[in-house]
Design an enzyme around this catalytic site. Structure first.
Site, PDB file in Angstrom:
ATOM      1  N   GLU A   1       0.846  -1.202   0.000  1.00 29.05           N
ATOM      2  CA  GLU A   1       0.000   0.000   0.000  1.00 29.05           C
ATOM      3  C   GLU A   1       0.881   1.251   0.000  1.00 29.05           C
ATOM      4  O   GLU A   1       1.837   1.327   0.754  1.00 29.05           O
ATOM      5  CB  GLU A   1      -0.909  -0.022   1.243  1.00 29.05           C
TER       6      GLU A   1
ATOM      7  N   LYS B   1       8.266  -1.574  -2.384  1.00 27.47           N
ATOM      8  CA  LYS B   1       7.608  -0.823  -1.311  1.00 27.47           C
ATOM      9  C   LYS B   1       8.645  -0.209  -0.370  1.00 27.47           C
ATOM     10  O   LYS B   1       8.593   0.978  -0.042  1.00 27.47           O
ATOM     11  CB  LYS B   1       6.647  -1.760  -0.549  1.00 27.47           C
TER      12      LYS B   1
ATOM     13  N   ASN C   1       9.544   4.043   0.061  1.00 33.18           N
ATOM     14  CA  ASN C   1       9.604   4.798   1.317  1.00 33.18           C
ATOM     15  C   ASN C   1      11.011   5.344   1.579  1.00 33.18           C
ATOM     16  O   ASN C   1      11.170   6.470   2.045  1.00 33.18           O
ATOM     17  CB  ASN C   1       9.151   3.917   2.493  1.00 33.18           C
TER      18      ASN C   1
ATOM     19  N   CYS D   1       6.073   4.413   9.484  1.00 36.32           N
ATOM     20  CA  CYS D   1       6.729   3.555   8.495  1.00 36.32           C
ATOM     21  C   CYS D   1       8.120   3.966   8.028  1.00 36.32           C
ATOM     22  O   CYS D   1       8.962   3.090   7.843  1.00 36.32           O
ATOM     23  CB  CYS D   1       5.816   3.396   7.292  1.00 36.32           C
TER      24      CYS D   1
ATOM     25  N   PHE E   1       1.990  13.418  13.607  1.00 38.19           N
ATOM     26  CA  PHE E   1       3.246  13.425  12.835  1.00 38.19           C
ATOM     27  C   PHE E   1       3.140  14.229  11.545  1.00 38.19           C
ATOM     28  O   PHE E   1       4.141  14.565  10.921  1.00 38.19           O
ATOM     29  CB  PHE E   1       3.753  12.003  12.581  1.00 38.19           C
TER      30      PHE E   1
HETATM   31  P1  NAD Z   1      -2.089  -0.555  12.592  1.00 38.63           P
HETATM   32  O1  NAD Z   1      -1.294  -0.817  13.799  1.00 38.63           O
HETATM   33  O2  NAD Z   1      -2.873   0.721  12.485  1.00 38.63           O
HETATM   34  O3  NAD Z   1      -3.111  -1.750  12.343  1.00 38.63           O
HETATM   35  C1  NAD Z   1      -2.766  -3.093  12.396  1.00 38.63           C
HETATM   36  C2  NAD Z   1      -3.917  -3.858  13.041  1.00 38.63           C
HETATM   37  O4  NAD Z   1      -3.677  -5.250  12.939  1.00 38.63           O
HETATM   38  C3  NAD Z   1      -4.098  -3.575  14.536  1.00 38.63           C
HETATM   39  O5  NAD Z   1      -5.403  -3.058  14.750  1.00 38.63           O
HETATM   40  C4  NAD Z   1      -3.907  -4.949  15.206  1.00 38.63           C
HETATM   41  O6  NAD Z   1      -4.774  -5.153  16.304  1.00 38.63           O
HETATM   42  C5  NAD Z   1      -4.249  -5.888  14.067  1.00 38.63           C
HETATM   43  N1  NAD Z   1      -3.681  -7.237  14.206  1.00 38.63           N
HETATM   44  C6  NAD Z   1      -2.386  -7.582  14.391  1.00 38.63           C
HETATM   45  N2  NAD Z   1      -2.261  -8.925  14.411  1.00 38.63           N
HETATM   46  C7  NAD Z   1      -3.497  -9.439  14.233  1.00 38.63           C
HETATM   47  C8  NAD Z   1      -4.022 -10.760  14.151  1.00 38.63           C
HETATM   48  N3  NAD Z   1      -3.211 -11.829  14.223  1.00 38.63           N
HETATM   49  N4  NAD Z   1      -5.354 -10.914  13.996  1.00 38.63           N
HETATM   50  C9  NAD Z   1      -6.175  -9.850  13.907  1.00 38.63           C
HETATM   51  N5  NAD Z   1      -5.739  -8.579  13.962  1.00 38.63           N
HETATM   52  C10 NAD Z   1      -4.416  -8.367  14.111  1.00 38.63           C
HETATM   53  O7  NAD Z   1      -1.077  -0.644  11.370  1.00 38.63           O
HETATM   54  P2  NAD Z   1      -1.186   0.098   9.959  1.00 38.63           P
HETATM   55  O8  NAD Z   1      -0.685   1.498  10.085  1.00 38.63           O
HETATM   56  O9  NAD Z   1      -2.533  -0.145   9.393  1.00 38.63           O
HETATM   57  O10 NAD Z   1      -0.079  -0.687   9.133  1.00 38.63           O
HETATM   58  C11 NAD Z   1      -0.298  -2.018   8.710  1.00 38.63           C
HETATM   59  C12 NAD Z   1       0.775  -2.393   7.701  1.00 38.63           C
HETATM   60  O11 NAD Z   1       0.665  -1.540   6.551  1.00 38.63           O
HETATM   61  C13 NAD Z   1       2.206  -2.216   8.197  1.00 38.63           C
HETATM   62  O12 NAD Z   1       2.992  -3.234   7.665  1.00 38.63           O
HETATM   63  C14 NAD Z   1       2.632  -0.875   7.608  1.00 38.63           C
HETATM   64  O13 NAD Z   1       4.016  -0.812   7.406  1.00 38.63           O
HETATM   65  C15 NAD Z   1       1.898  -0.865   6.297  1.00 38.63           C
HETATM   66  N6  NAD Z   1       1.574   0.471   5.772  1.00 38.63           N
HETATM   67  C16 NAD Z   1       1.116   1.439   6.594  1.00 38.63           C
HETATM   68  C17 NAD Z   1       0.762   2.683   6.061  1.00 38.63           C
HETATM   69  C18 NAD Z   1       0.249   3.785   6.942  1.00 38.63           C
HETATM   70  O14 NAD Z   1       0.094   4.893   6.433  1.00 38.63           O
HETATM   71  N7  NAD Z   1      -0.041   3.568   8.201  1.00 38.63           N
HETATM   72  C19 NAD Z   1       0.856   2.896   4.685  1.00 38.63           C
HETATM   73  C20 NAD Z   1       1.327   1.869   3.879  1.00 38.63           C
HETATM   74  C21 NAD Z   1       1.678   0.649   4.431  1.00 38.63           C
HETATM   75  C1  UGA Z   2       4.482   7.545   3.790  1.00 38.00           C
HETATM   76  C2  UGA Z   2       4.523   7.487   2.265  1.00 38.00           C
HETATM   77  O1  UGA Z   2       4.347   8.808   1.746  1.00 38.00           O
HETATM   78  C3  UGA Z   2       3.440   6.569   1.718  1.00 38.00           C
HETATM   79  O2  UGA Z   2       3.547   6.448   0.320  1.00 38.00           O
HETATM   80  C4  UGA Z   2       3.581   5.192   2.368  1.00 38.00           C
HETATM   81  O3  UGA Z   2       2.530   4.351   1.946  1.00 38.00           O
HETATM   82  C5  UGA Z   2       3.535   5.338   3.881  1.00 38.00           C
HETATM   83  O4  UGA Z   2       4.588   6.232   4.311  1.00 38.00           O
HETATM   84  C6  UGA Z   2       3.770   4.049   4.606  1.00 38.00           C
HETATM   85  O5  UGA Z   2       4.332   3.126   4.060  1.00 38.00           O
HETATM   86  O6  UGA Z   2       3.394   4.070   5.767  1.00 38.00           O
HETATM   87  P1  UGA Z   2       3.016   8.815   5.592  1.00 38.00           P
HETATM   88  O7  UGA Z   2       4.113   8.434   6.517  1.00 38.00           O
HETATM   89  O8  UGA Z   2       1.636   8.501   5.988  1.00 38.00           O
HETATM   90  O9  UGA Z   2       3.246   8.131   4.155  1.00 38.00           O
HETATM   91  O10 UGA Z   2       3.070  10.388   5.309  1.00 38.00           O
HETATM   92  P2  UGA Z   2       4.063  11.301   4.440  1.00 38.00           P
HETATM   93  O11 UGA Z   2       3.267  12.316   3.755  1.00 38.00           O
HETATM   94  O12 UGA Z   2       4.989  10.511   3.629  1.00 38.00           O
HETATM   95  O13 UGA Z   2       4.886  12.037   5.579  1.00 38.00           O
HETATM   96  C7  UGA Z   2       5.826  11.350   6.391  1.00 38.00           C
HETATM   97  C8  UGA Z   2       6.561  12.343   7.258  1.00 38.00           C
HETATM   98  O14 UGA Z   2       7.427  13.145   6.462  1.00 38.00           O
HETATM   99  C9  UGA Z   2       5.657  13.323   7.992  1.00 38.00           C
HETATM  100  O15 UGA Z   2       6.144  13.547   9.281  1.00 38.00           O
HETATM  101  C10 UGA Z   2       5.751  14.584   7.152  1.00 38.00           C
HETATM  102  O16 UGA Z   2       5.489  15.745   7.874  1.00 38.00           O
HETATM  103  C11 UGA Z   2       7.200  14.525   6.709  1.00 38.00           C
HETATM  104  N1  UGA Z   2       7.475  15.278   5.469  1.00 38.00           N
HETATM  105  C12 UGA Z   2       6.852  14.952   4.314  1.00 38.00           C
HETATM  106  C13 UGA Z   2       8.424  16.290   5.503  1.00 38.00           C
HETATM  107  O17 UGA Z   2       9.021  16.579   6.541  1.00 38.00           O
HETATM  108  N2  UGA Z   2       8.695  16.968   4.346  1.00 38.00           N
HETATM  109  C14 UGA Z   2       8.073  16.663   3.167  1.00 38.00           C
HETATM  110  O18 UGA Z   2       8.380  17.326   2.146  1.00 38.00           O
HETATM  111  C15 UGA Z   2       7.134  15.635   3.148  1.00 38.00           C
END
Ligand code: NAD
Ligand code: UGA
Length: 461
Positions: free
Chosen positions: A162, A221, A225, A277, A339
């Site tokens: 994602e 992925k 990042n 992340c 953040f």
């Molecule tokens: P999160 O902590 O918000 O959510 C994960 C959920 O999974 C939690 O609610 C937890 O209770 C649940 N969980 C864990 N183990 C479980 C199990 N065995 N059965 C049922 N539920 C279970 O995490 P997130 O931010 O959604 O991130 C999830 C993944 O996606 C991570 O690998 C992260 O790196 C990736 N990711 C996150 C973002 C983002 O913006 N947060 C963007 C892209 C990718």
């Molecule tokens: C980031 C990536 O942008 C997503 O593509 C990815 O899916 C995600 O991580 C993930 O794998 O979790 P996110 O962390 O949600 O998304 O937000 P960003 O907009 O990337 O910002 C990350 C941090 O960088 C924030 O603290 C933001 O304030 C900072 N940032 C961003 C800067 O300091 N300068 C910039 O120019 C841009």
């Protein structure tokens, strides 16, 4: 294979919004989002859409449309695994806190637990989609767990990382730059890839859906990042050089961003990137490179994190130095804890680390954030400060109620409302001399100085 029932394990920042969009765009598919955290599921099911566990602009509208129609949230993980044709694994993959790879490698215990549970419960063939961000070749590990625990059904594994960013998640999901799907190069593998392509094709143009092999997808992925974070650390490192030389980072950033080969995104200097992340994914990349004996590669990527910490520390030091040199009352109003703007997520927020630095120097802090609750701030600080004393931090619901108590305001998050504050009125009421430390360079420094504030931004005069 025509998909009729989807199960997504993990109802977090990715699972919730992603499945809401998939359900909205595919009304003929039942989408069940499951989580072991009952409070979270209760919040996803709450009548009042303001109580959803994730704050994202536009999310509640989509949930309102699809929830109860073909989008459901439940704690009954086994039931929905069993009933589905396709299962997304969207659980957290934090940095390992102990054991081999401690402090660097991704902890795959939640992903592995899902694989085991899927194997134990499944009675029919299933497509398993890795949505979580994982180390390259994790799909192989998942396959191993599935096949060694269940030989009666066929599992196809796909990688579908994602790329949404928090705060703009709904837009990113609605109009993604690309959707990436990795799969096996076998007939069954290709069939599974096509099933997922079909789901996304409901709203994403086919040319934006990229299919690759499993490992390329996984590594892409982490690479995406790392590249994004690398740009932030690059610009942040130069903000310090600007301060030393008299150049202005905003001007430098604009000048280089207009080069179409460089582009203007992710060149905004800040007090440091946060979020759940960037740090963990770079640590993971560094770990993989080191495990392969590629020390130079590992050192190169690790430097991004070193600069990020340095930026947070030097911003804290600017505040501490002014308090000491000017003999000011050791108290600061921090505006923003999330953040970044438009999210209630605080994971790895720079504000936590700056607050920690200030507290360690006996500086009291008051915190205001429009979307973050008091208990979250206490939770974040107790995680980084072993002897954290609640009494040294006050959560304020109205930022300027006690404005006459401070000399110093520090802007930590770029919330739009901070730009719109009436800084003239604030100046009249704040204790003098008055300082603004702009950790996001969001205020017009000339205007703020004209009002009477001492303005300290990043990389600009
Ligand atoms: P999160 O902590 O918000 O959510 C994960 C959920 O999974 C939690 O609610 C937890 O209770 C649940 N969980 C864990 N183990 C479980 C199990 N065995 N059965 C049922 N539920 C279970 O995490 P997130 O931010 O959604 O991130 C999830 C993944 O996606 C991570 O690998 C992260 O790196 C990736 N990711 C996150 C973002 C983002 O913006 N947060 C963007 C892209 C990718
Ligand atoms: C980031 C990536 O942008 C997503 O593509 C990815 O899916 C995600 O991580 C993930 O794998 O979790 P996110 O962390 O949600 O998304 O937000 P960003 O907009 O990337 O910002 C990350 C941090 O960088 C924030 O603290 C933001 O304030 C900072 N940032 C961003 C800067 O300091 N300068 C910039 O120019 C841009």
């Amino acid at each position: 294979m025509k998909i009729e029932n989807i199960c997504c394990i993990g109802a977090g920042y990715v699972g919730g919004p992603t499945m809401s969009i998939i359900a909205q765009k595919n009304p003929h598919i039942n989408v069940n989002v499951v989580d072991m955290n009952a409070d979270k599921i209760k919040a996803w099911n709450s009548k009042n859409l303001k109580n959803l566990p994730v704050y994202e602009p536009g999310l509640s509208k989509v949930v309102k449309e699809a929830r109860g129609r073909n989008l459901f949230f439940s704690t009954d993980v086994n039931k929905h695994i069993e009933q589905s044709d396709m299962i997304f694994i969207s659980v957290n993959t934090p940095t390992k806190m102990s054991g081999k790879g401690k402090g660097y490698a991704a902890d795959l215990k939640y992903v592995e637990a899902c694989a085991k549970q899927i194997a134990e419960v499944s009675k029919s063939n299933k497509i398993i989609v890795e949505k979580s961000t994982v180390p390259v070749r994790t799909s192989e590990k998942i396959k191993e767990i599935l096949m060694s625990n269940n030989i009666d059904v066929d599992f196809q594994i796909l990688s579908n990382p994602e790329f949404l960013a928090e705060g703009t998640a709904m837009r990113d999901l609605e109009i993604p730059d690309r959707v990436l799907i990795g799969g096996d190069n076998t007939i069954e593998g290709k069939r599974a890839v096509n099933s997922l392509v079909e789901i996304y094709s409901s709203w994403v143009p086919k040319e934006n859906i990229l299919t690759t092999n499993l490992w390329s997808s996984e590594l892409s992925k982490l690479t995406a990042n790392a590249f994004l974070a690398q740009r932030i650390s690059s610009i942040n490192s130069l903000s310090e050089l600007c301060e030393a030389t008299g150049a202005d980072i905003e001007e430098v950033s604009k000048a280089i961003g207009m080069d179409s080969r460089i582009g203007s995104s992710f060149l905004k200097t800040s007090v440091g990137f946060g979020g759940s992340c960037f740090q963990k994914d770079i640590l993971n990349l560094v770990y993989i490179a080191r495990s392969e004996g590629l020390d130079k590669v590992a050192d190169y990527w690790e430097q991004i994190l070193i600069i990020n910490q340095h930026q947070r520390d030097r911003f804290s030091k600017k505040i501490i130095d002014v308090i000491r040199k000017k003999n000011l009352e050791p108290k600061v109003l921090l505006l923003g804890w999330a953040f970044k703007k438009d999210t209630n997520d605080t994971r790895e927020s720079a504000a936590i680390y700056v607050a920690n630095n200030l507290l360690n120097n006996n500086i009291k802090i008051d915190v205001y954030d429009p979307k973050v609750a008091e208990h979250q701030i206490n939770f974040d600080l107790s995680n980084v400060t072993p002897n954290y004393e609640k009494s040294s931090v006050k959560f304020v619901e109205q930022p300027f109620l006690n404005i006459s108590e401070y000399n110093i305001i520090a802007l930590m998050t770029e919330w739009d409302e901070f730009k719109a504050f009436d800084w003239d009125i604030i100046y009249k009421k704040i204790k003098k001399p008055a300082y603004i430390f702009d950790g996001r360079n969001i205020l017009d420094s000339i205007n703020i100085k004209k009002i009477g504030f001492n303005y300290i931004g990043l990389g600009r005069k």
